[in-house]
Design an enzyme around this catalytic site. Structure first.
Site, PDB file in Angstrom:
ATOM      1  N   ASN A 153       1.176  -2.618   5.473  1.00 34.70           N
ATOM      2  CA  ASN A 153       0.461  -1.359   5.698  1.00 34.70           C
ATOM      3  C   ASN A 153      -0.896  -1.330   4.996  1.00 34.70           C
ATOM      4  OD1 ASN A 153       0.292   1.804   5.933  1.00 34.70           O
ATOM      5  ND2 ASN A 153       0.174   1.356   3.738  1.00 34.70           N
ATOM      6  N   GLY A 188       0.818  -1.210   0.000  1.00 32.96           N
ATOM      7  CA  GLY A 188       0.000   0.000   0.000  1.00 32.96           C
ATOM      8  C   GLY A 188       0.851   1.258   0.000  1.00 32.96           C
ATOM      9  N   SER A 196      -3.429   0.308  14.530  1.00 38.61           N
ATOM     10  CA  SER A 196      -4.190   1.541  14.747  1.00 38.61           C
ATOM     11  C   SER A 196      -4.413   1.701  16.243  1.00 38.61           C
ATOM     12  CB  SER A 196      -5.550   1.428  14.051  1.00 38.61           C
ATOM     13  OG  SER A 196      -6.384   2.507  14.441  1.00 38.61           O
ATOM     14  N   SER A 223       1.117   3.522  -2.265  1.00 42.14           N
ATOM     15  CA  SER A 223       0.688   4.513  -3.266  1.00 42.14           C
ATOM     16  C   SER A 223       0.002   5.720  -2.649  1.00 42.14           C
ATOM     17  CB  SER A 223      -0.269   3.842  -4.266  1.00 42.14           C
ATOM     18  OG  SER A 223      -1.373   3.269  -3.591  1.00 42.14           O
ATOM     19  N   ARG A 224      -0.201   5.725  -1.348  1.00 40.78           N
ATOM     20  CA  ARG A 224      -0.985   6.800  -0.719  1.00 40.78           C
ATOM     21  C   ARG A 224      -0.546   7.017   0.724  1.00 40.78           C
ATOM     22  NH1 ARG A 224      -6.180   8.617  -1.496  1.00 40.78           N
ATOM     23  NH2 ARG A 224      -6.634   8.350   0.700  1.00 40.78           N
ATOM     24  N   LYS A 265      -7.710  -5.015  13.944  1.00 37.20           N
ATOM     25  CA  LYS A 265      -6.448  -4.351  14.291  1.00 37.20           C
ATOM     26  C   LYS A 265      -5.955  -4.864  15.643  1.00 37.20           C
ATOM     27  CE  LYS A 265      -5.682  -1.528  10.788  1.00 37.20           C
ATOM     28  NZ  LYS A 265      -4.542  -1.745   9.890  1.00 37.20           N
ATOM     29  N   TYR A 304     -13.298  -3.524  12.053  1.00 35.07           N
ATOM     30  CA  TYR A 304     -11.968  -2.928  11.785  1.00 35.07           C
ATOM     31  C   TYR A 304     -11.134  -2.895  13.070  1.00 35.07           C
ATOM     32  CZ  TYR A 304      -8.486   0.711  10.654  1.00 35.07           C
ATOM     33  OH  TYR A 304      -7.317   1.433  10.482  1.00 35.07           O
TER      34      TYR A 304
HETATM   35  N1  LIG Z   1      -4.982   7.242   8.089  1.00 38.95           N
HETATM   36  C1  LIG Z   1      -5.262   7.009   9.367  1.00 38.95           C
HETATM   37  O1  LIG Z   1      -5.774   7.899  10.078  1.00 38.95           O
HETATM   38  C2  LIG Z   1      -4.948   5.673   9.977  1.00 38.95           C
HETATM   39  C3  LIG Z   1      -5.001   5.569  11.382  1.00 38.95           C
HETATM   40  C4  LIG Z   1      -4.692   4.369  11.981  1.00 38.95           C
HETATM   41  C5  LIG Z   1      -4.299   3.294  11.211  1.00 38.95           C
HETATM   42  N2  LIG Z   1      -4.244   3.386   9.849  1.00 38.95           N
HETATM   43  C6  LIG Z   1      -3.820   2.202   9.083  1.00 38.95           C
HETATM   44  O2  LIG Z   1      -2.687   2.556   8.300  1.00 38.95           O
HETATM   45  C7  LIG Z   1      -2.696   1.839   7.083  1.00 38.95           C
HETATM   46  C8  LIG Z   1      -2.665   2.838   5.924  1.00 38.95           C
HETATM   47  O3  LIG Z   1      -3.746   3.724   6.075  1.00 38.95           O
HETATM   48  P1  LIG Z   1      -3.983   4.945   5.072  1.00 38.95           P
HETATM   49  O4  LIG Z   1      -4.918   5.878   5.730  1.00 38.95           O
HETATM   50  O5  LIG Z   1      -2.680   5.415   4.571  1.00 38.95           O
HETATM   51  O6  LIG Z   1      -4.791   4.165   3.921  1.00 38.95           O
HETATM   52  P2  LIG Z   1      -5.274   4.675   2.493  1.00 38.95           P
HETATM   53  O7  LIG Z   1      -4.974   6.110   2.315  1.00 38.95           O
HETATM   54  O8  LIG Z   1      -6.661   4.186   2.321  1.00 38.95           O
HETATM   55  O9  LIG Z   1      -4.318   3.831   1.536  1.00 38.95           O
HETATM   56  C9  LIG Z   1      -4.381   2.424   1.611  1.00 38.95           C
HETATM   57  C10 LIG Z   1      -3.290   1.825   0.755  1.00 38.95           C
HETATM   58  O10 LIG Z   1      -3.450   0.402   0.763  1.00 38.95           O
HETATM   59  C11 LIG Z   1      -3.775  -0.067  -0.539  1.00 38.95           C
HETATM   60  N3  LIG Z   1      -4.792  -1.122  -0.355  1.00 38.95           N
HETATM   61  C12 LIG Z   1      -5.945  -1.038   0.328  1.00 38.95           C
HETATM   62  N4  LIG Z   1      -6.587  -2.234   0.309  1.00 38.95           N
HETATM   63  C13 LIG Z   1      -5.804  -3.074  -0.394  1.00 38.95           C
HETATM   64  C14 LIG Z   1      -5.899  -4.433  -0.767  1.00 38.95           C
HETATM   65  N5  LIG Z   1      -6.950  -5.183  -0.439  1.00 38.95           N
HETATM   66  N6  LIG Z   1      -4.902  -4.977  -1.497  1.00 38.95           N
HETATM   67  C15 LIG Z   1      -3.851  -4.243  -1.849  1.00 38.95           C
HETATM   68  N7  LIG Z   1      -3.691  -2.951  -1.535  1.00 38.95           N
HETATM   69  C16 LIG Z   1      -4.656  -2.377  -0.816  1.00 38.95           C
HETATM   70  C17 LIG Z   1      -4.249   1.157  -1.312  1.00 38.95           C
HETATM   71  O11 LIG Z   1      -4.005   1.009  -2.710  1.00 38.95           O
HETATM   72  P3  LIG Z   1      -4.817   1.880  -3.801  1.00 38.95           P
HETATM   73  O12 LIG Z   1      -5.017   3.267  -3.254  1.00 38.95           O
HETATM   74  O13 LIG Z   1      -3.942   1.836  -5.011  1.00 38.95           O
HETATM   75  O14 LIG Z   1      -6.123   1.157  -4.007  1.00 38.95           O
HETATM   76  C18 LIG Z   1      -3.368   2.256  -0.690  1.00 38.95           C
HETATM   77  O15 LIG Z   1      -2.063   2.211  -1.238  1.00 38.95           O
HETATM   78  C19 LIG Z   1      -3.956   0.975   7.091  1.00 38.95           C
HETATM   79  O16 LIG Z   1      -3.631  -0.312   7.526  1.00 38.95           O
HETATM   80  C20 LIG Z   1      -4.856   1.687   8.106  1.00 38.95           C
HETATM   81  O17 LIG Z   1      -5.746   0.791   8.711  1.00 38.95           O
HETATM   82  C21 LIG Z   1      -4.564   4.570   9.218  1.00 38.95           C
END
Ligand SMILES: NC(=O)c1ccc[n+]([C@@H]2O[C@H](COP(=O)([O-])OP(=O)(O)OC[C@H]3O[C@@H](n4cnc5c(N)ncnc54)[C@H](OP(=O)(O)O)[C@@H]3O)[C@@H](O)[C@H]2O)c1
Length: 275
Positions: A87, A9, A140, A11-12, A157, A153
């Site tokens: 991730n 993951g 998380s 890409s974002r 986690k 979710y």
């Molecule tokens: N952002 C927050 O506030 C937060 C807080 C606590 C924990 N987290 C955790 O941190 C991690 C990243 O979060 P984020 O907010 O950066 O997520 P995000 O912006 O939604 O990006 C998710 C990334 O994972 C890829 N992805 C999602 N589902 C996938 C799948 N089934 N197979 C392959 N690739 C997949 C997406 O690819 P594409 O975009 O190309 O589809 C993207 O690169 C996650 O595990 C999330 O639970 C995030």
């Protein structure tokens, strides 16, 4: 030997930040994306500007055979795997009153099964190469703190946090360390179209007064991946600006997050259903 890392993951947002910061710390990196090749390309360009290599794979990690294929390709491209950061994950809210088996499976496959299969495949390469590597799961703060509509979710986690401890035991005999980084609210500023990062949530709910940025989590990952953390395994480092410190429940933080419209929608569906 050149240091190498795989970041799922990448890409974002958080995963992109981790990939770039690891490159800053001298790693060649392989990243996956699922549906946004342009984000993956952006990561690749940033990493190549740093003089490091970046390999990019499209991968739906929720398919059972994909995690091992991704790690095999990364092993071929990078030569070996020192660090694996799991991730890529999905965030969905569900009520226990209306959730379907398919919705539970969707989150289980992305947020628990894919992490486990990626970790296992990466560890097999490390063991065969004699590498005392590092595996890092992005969990998380919702693994620890309960919020409404978050039982799938948040529960998964929490499952990964606990699984990390057993996997750390399983892999300790090979010198492979396994840890979690638990972000709180995190948003790359360029993705923050609605000013969330400077709004009430950031100023009033987070003790350090700001939303997290991917670099915050990424620097913790870089530390845990490094030899500086060579005596740390089976643990979780929270990176949340103090968001869930004990004492915070008194301000009813989690109650504030109850979405009345959402609750009403669930109630209406329950009243209509006959199962
Ligand atoms: N952002 C927050 O506030 C937060 C807080 C606590 C924990 N987290 C955790 O941190 C991690 C990243 O979060 P984020 O907010 O950066 O997520 P995000 O912006 O939604 O990006 C998710 C990334 O994972 C890829 N992805 C999602 N589902 C996938 C799948 N089934 N197979 C392959 N690739 C997949 C997406 O690819 P594409 O975009 O190309 O589809 C993207 O690169 C996650 O595990 C999330 O639970 C995030």
């Amino acid at each position: 030997m050149q240091k190498t890392a795989v970041v799922t993951g990448g890409s974002r947002n958080i995963g992109q930040g981790i990939a770039i910061v690891l490159a800053e710390h001298g790693y060649d990196v392989a990243i996956t994306y699922r549906s946004h090749p342009e984000g993956a390309e952006e990561t690749k360009q940033s990493i190549e500007k740093l003089g490091r290599k970046c390999f990019v794979y499209q991968a739906s990690l929720d398919q059972s055979d994909v995690p091992a294929k991704v790690m095999a390709q990364a092993h071929r491209d990078l030569g070996h795997i020192d660090v694996c950061v799991c991730n890529a994950g999905k965030d969905r809210r569900h009520s226990v009153l209306t959730v379907t088996a398919e919705q539970i499976d969707e989150l289980f496959q992305s947020n628990f099964r894919a992490y486990s299969l990626c970790a296992g495949a990466a560890a097999r390469h490390m063991i065969r190469d004699g590498i005392k590597g590092s595996i890092i799961f992005i969990t998380s703060t919702r693994a620890e703190r309960a919020y409404p509509s978050d039982f799938v979710y948040g529960g998964l986690k929490a499952g990964i946090k606990r699984a990390c401890e057993s996997i750390a035991l399983d892999l300790s005999q090979y010198g492979i360390r396994v840890n979690c980084v638990a972000p709180g609210g995190t948003l790359e500023p360029k993705l923050d179209k609605g000013g969330f990062g400077s709004g009430v949530f950031a100023k009033e709910v987070i003790p350090l007064g700001r939303i997290g940025i991917p670099r915050d989590d990424a620097e913790v990952v870089a530390f845990l991946a490094s030899d500086k953390a060579s005596y740390i395994t089976g643990t979780t480092v929270r990176c949340d600006g103090g968001l869930i410190l004990s004492g915070m429940p008194e301000d009813n933080t989690s109650v504030k997050w109850v979405d009345k419209d959402w609750q009403e929608k669930i109630r209406a569906e329950v009243m209509q259903r006959e199962d």
